[in-house]
Write an enzyme that holds these catalytic residues in place. Structure first.
Site, PDB file in Angstrom:
ATOM      1  N   GLU A  76       7.430  38.974  10.478  1.00 49.10           N
ATOM      2  CA  GLU A  76       7.588  40.409  10.698  1.00 49.10           C
ATOM      3  C   GLU A  76       9.052  40.786  10.963  1.00 49.10           C
ATOM      4  O   GLU A  76       9.554  41.748  10.408  1.00 49.10           O
ATOM      5  CB  GLU A  76       6.706  40.825  11.891  1.00 49.10           C
ATOM      6  N   ASP A  77       9.739  40.016  11.785  1.00 46.90           N
ATOM      7  CA  ASP A  77      11.037  40.468  12.291  1.00 46.90           C
ATOM      8  C   ASP A  77      12.262  39.691  11.803  1.00 46.90           C
ATOM      9  O   ASP A  77      13.382  40.055  12.144  1.00 46.90           O
ATOM     10  CB  ASP A  77      11.042  40.421  13.833  1.00 46.90           C
TER      11      ASP A  77
END
Ligand code: MN
Length: 740
Positions: A76-77
């Protein structure tokens, strides 16, 4: 000691065979990936996945779950990809981390509106592997513990979601400790005033009662000691949110709560639980209605304990929970402390790494929970497996709608409300106009476009997925058809009375209903409307002697060219099948006494701008012909049956109709048989927005073709324009209307 060594030692304390390499690999990989990132609080981002891993270790989960806890935000990041994680850690890990990435996207939906029950189903459906859920819960717990760093609205939103979704979810899988902490953290943000007041009161009570609690603890311990029962006794205080919930739920003031303090008795065996209970009950007065035996009848989340309340030492009203060590662990740690888990842990570390084996018991537990039978508990109706057959969609306002797999926007519309289903004419999926029968996918946002009509398309009944939609469509079309036939039947009968010189009175029908085998007058009308029951037979029964019956209309076996369509449920060769409702909107007999008749177009069609004439057959049906039609000449001798008709079209067009109705008309086009000539004709029709219903190429004289089209046009001007465009192509030698 290094952070990572600390984590490994923690795991080793309950799992001596800990896979150090795996934990180290996940630790350094994650640390590297997040290296330049900061959390909202300003700390290095890596603190967060490390904290999540520590929470999971505290709950005694296995190293796969803990490693996934470290990795959970990488896709996700950071620039990490599923493929990279798969290459380094293997398929199982990439699958789990991707599952968590998907769950994060769910957070954006729940932002709009939280629909506890449905959202929880969505969550479970998305987390096909329970480990995804466990990491997500640990992730949420750490985010809640560090929520102060977020902006205020975000705090409220996350807290509300925690209260509605994650706290009950963790309680349901037996993690009571986590659930209570989540509730208290969320409570603090959602209702700071109440939280502070209650917390202060609890602190005060604890201070003032410290001595008393100690005295009671000692006295109970002494009782057991004298009876040679090995037991640990300790007091506990109710947590702030639990206090608030009870006050709100039972409308009690703080002072009225009798169970702020409770005592736990922990013994070695189930037998000792009941011995301890016996000792307590024989020494102090029991408060009736408070005794609950969750040992012989465990709660759905496998919670086991005996609860009782007595007027105990110092004449205090006290609550007691009696349980074994094992039961206590399960109540605190939840699934991780479950005996099944330990059983697997003791077998071999290989089986621990095997997802199917290691987590079968969690699935099993979830399944048992879902079969729990308490309607207030979440996941009541469905088994986990069933979620895979469902699709979860949202309204534009964020309401979640659960449907069977491959359900369509029509199903969606009926799921919201029958009226919306009956009047839906279009749908937007994720903002794009899509067909009403397009299969929906998880997470689709569906907007239904409705009109004023209240009758769905009958054919939908076979294409929709939900029983609710099928039944509603059948009912609505049946009702609409029934009403149509009923009105037609009533008109036919009234008219028949009239032409026989009799006064029609509905009351006269009542005595003959039974003879004709009808229950209601409406049923008789429908039967007449469908031409199953002859109107003349009804008259003959009422007037058995046939006195003065005007037989003028009693002609038999007259055949006329079959006209197109009476009602929506009869098929037609082309799509001339305008419903009666629709036809009657555009055409009516000038003489109102023929309003009862059904109307259809002749097979070659008639369009606005044509002067039209109707021909009445003996079935109370009017076929509409253009006045220029040759067919009418055949019926010249029956001119009594010719009915003057008129178009209502233009009036309606100005007032009501945005997209004008198109009408079918048959045309013939002679053209040179050039390559691509047909394509040019169809291109012109498409440009001119004229739908082709039928195309035939009847014969091919050398070098020429005749094309017969049935096309739909607005009116005669529209048709003229099409003719002109066709002639301009120069391949067309002649284009004409076929009147028949
Ligand atoms: Mn996270």
């Amino acid at each position: 000691m290094m952070e990572v060594d600390h984590l490994i030692e923690h795991i080793r304390s309950y799992n001596p065979k800990v896979n150090e390499d795996l934990i180290k690999k996940a630790y350094y990989y994650t640390k590297e990936k997040h290296k330049n990132q900061k959390r909202a609080s300003g700390e290095p981002f890596f603190c967060h996945p490390l904290a999540v891993a520590n929470i999971l270790a505290q709950m005694h989960f296995d190293e796969t779950t803990i490693a996934v806890g470290l990795l959970h935000d990488t896709i996700e990041d950071t620039n990490a990809t599923r493929e990279e994680i798969e290459n380094i850690f293997g398929k199982e890990f990439s699958y789990l981390v991707e599952g968590l990435t998907k769950l994060n996207r769910l957070d954006n939906y729940s932002q709009k509106a939280i629909q506890g029950e449905n959202l929880r189903k969505f969550l479970v459906a998305t987390s096909k592997d329970v480990r995804i859920l466990l990491v997500k819960l640990a992730d949420r717990l750490h985010n809640m513990r560090t929520l102060d760093a977020f902006p205020p609205e975000k705090r409220i939103r996350i807290s509300q979601e925690t209260m509605d979704l994650y706290a009950p979810l963790s309680a349901r899988i037996g993690m009571c400790d986590m659930s209570e902490e989540l509730q208290d953290l969320a409570f603090r943000y959602l209702n700071f005033e109440a939280y502070t007041t209650i917390t202060e009161r609890l602190k005060y009570l604890l201070r003032t009662n410290e001595n008393l609690l100690k005295i009671i603890e000692d006295e109970i311990s002494l009782l057991f000691k004298e009876s040679h029962l090995k037991a640990r006794v300790f007091s506990r205080q109710k947590r702030p949110y639990a206090v608030f919930f009870k006050m709100k739920n039972k409308s009690l003031a703080f002072e009225q709560l009798s169970d702020i303090f409770g005592f736990r008795v922990i013994v070695d065996s189930i037998k000792d639980c009941y011995r301890a209970l016996g000792l307590i009950h024989t020494n102090w007065s029991v408060i009736p209605g408070k005794f609950k035996d969750y040992i012989s009848l465990p709660k759905p989340n496998d919670y086991r304990s005996i609860h009782t309340s007595v007027i105990g030492p110092e004449s205090q009203r006290i609550e007691l929970q009696i349980r074994t060590n094992e039961m206590h662990e399960i109540a605190e740690y939840g699934l991780a402390a479950h005996p099944l888990y330990k059983e697997i842990g003791s077998r071999s570390s290989a089986s621990l790494l095997n997802e199917l084996n290691a987590y079968a018991w969690i699935r099993k537990t979830l399944q048992i929970l879902m079969e729990g039978g308490n309607p207030e508990e979440f996941l009541e109706h469905t088994k986990l497996e069933l979620f895979q057959d469902q699709v979860f969609c949202f309204t534009p306002k964020g309401k979640l709608v659960t449907l069977p797999k491959d359900a369509t926007p029509v199903d969606f519309a009926y799921e919201i409300h029958t009226d919306i289903g009956n009047s839906c004419i279009g749908a937007k999926i994720n903002g794009q106009s899509m067909p009403l029968l397009f299969p929906l996918r998880n997470g689709d946002e569906v907007e239904i476009i409705t009109s004023n009509t209240k009758t769905p398309v009958e054919a939908w009944a076979n294409l929709v997925k939900t029983g609710k939609a099928k039944a509603a469509i059948r009912r609505a079309t049946r009702e609409a058809t029934y009403e149509q036939y009923c009105l037609a039947g009533q008109d036919i009968l009234t008219h028949y009375f009239e032409i026989c010189g009799k006064q029609f009175n509905e009351k006269d029908l009542v005595p003959i209903l039974a003879r004709l085998n009808y229950e209601k007058i409406k049923d008789l009308y429908v039967s007449i409307g469908k031409h199953e029951q002859k109107a003349e037979d009804v008259l003959k029964i009422i007037y058995p002697n046939g006195e003065n019956l005007n037989q003028d209309f009693d002609e038999k076996n007259e055949t006329l060219p079959d006209s197109c369509v009476f009602f929506r449920d009869e098929a037609s060769p082309f799509s001339f099948n305008y419903s009666q409702e629709c036809i009657k909107k555009y055409i009516s007999p000038i003489d109102k006494k023929y309003n009862y008749c059904t109307i259809s177009f002749c097979e070659n069609g008639a369009i606005p701008g044509d002067s039209i004439i109707g021909f009445l057959n003996n079935k109370n049906h009017i076929t509409v012909y253009p006045a220029r039609s040759q067919t009418l000449l055949k019926y010249e001798h029956r001119d009594k049956r010719w009915i003057e008709m008129r178009w209502n079209f233009y009036k309606i067009k100005d007032n009501l109709i945005e997209n004008p109705q198109h009408f079918a008309v048959k045309i013939s086009v002679f053209l040179r048989a050039d390559i691509g000539a047909l394509a040019r004709m169809t291109a012109i029709l498409a440009e001119q927005n004229a739908n082709i219903l039928y195309l035939n190429v009847p014969y091919q004289p050398r070098g020429h073709s005749e094309l017969i089209f049935v096309i739909e046009v607005e009116d005669d001007k529209h048709l003229e324009k099409i003719f002109k465009k066709m002639q301009e192509t120069k391949v067309v030698s002649l284009v004409k209307r076929i009147y028949g």
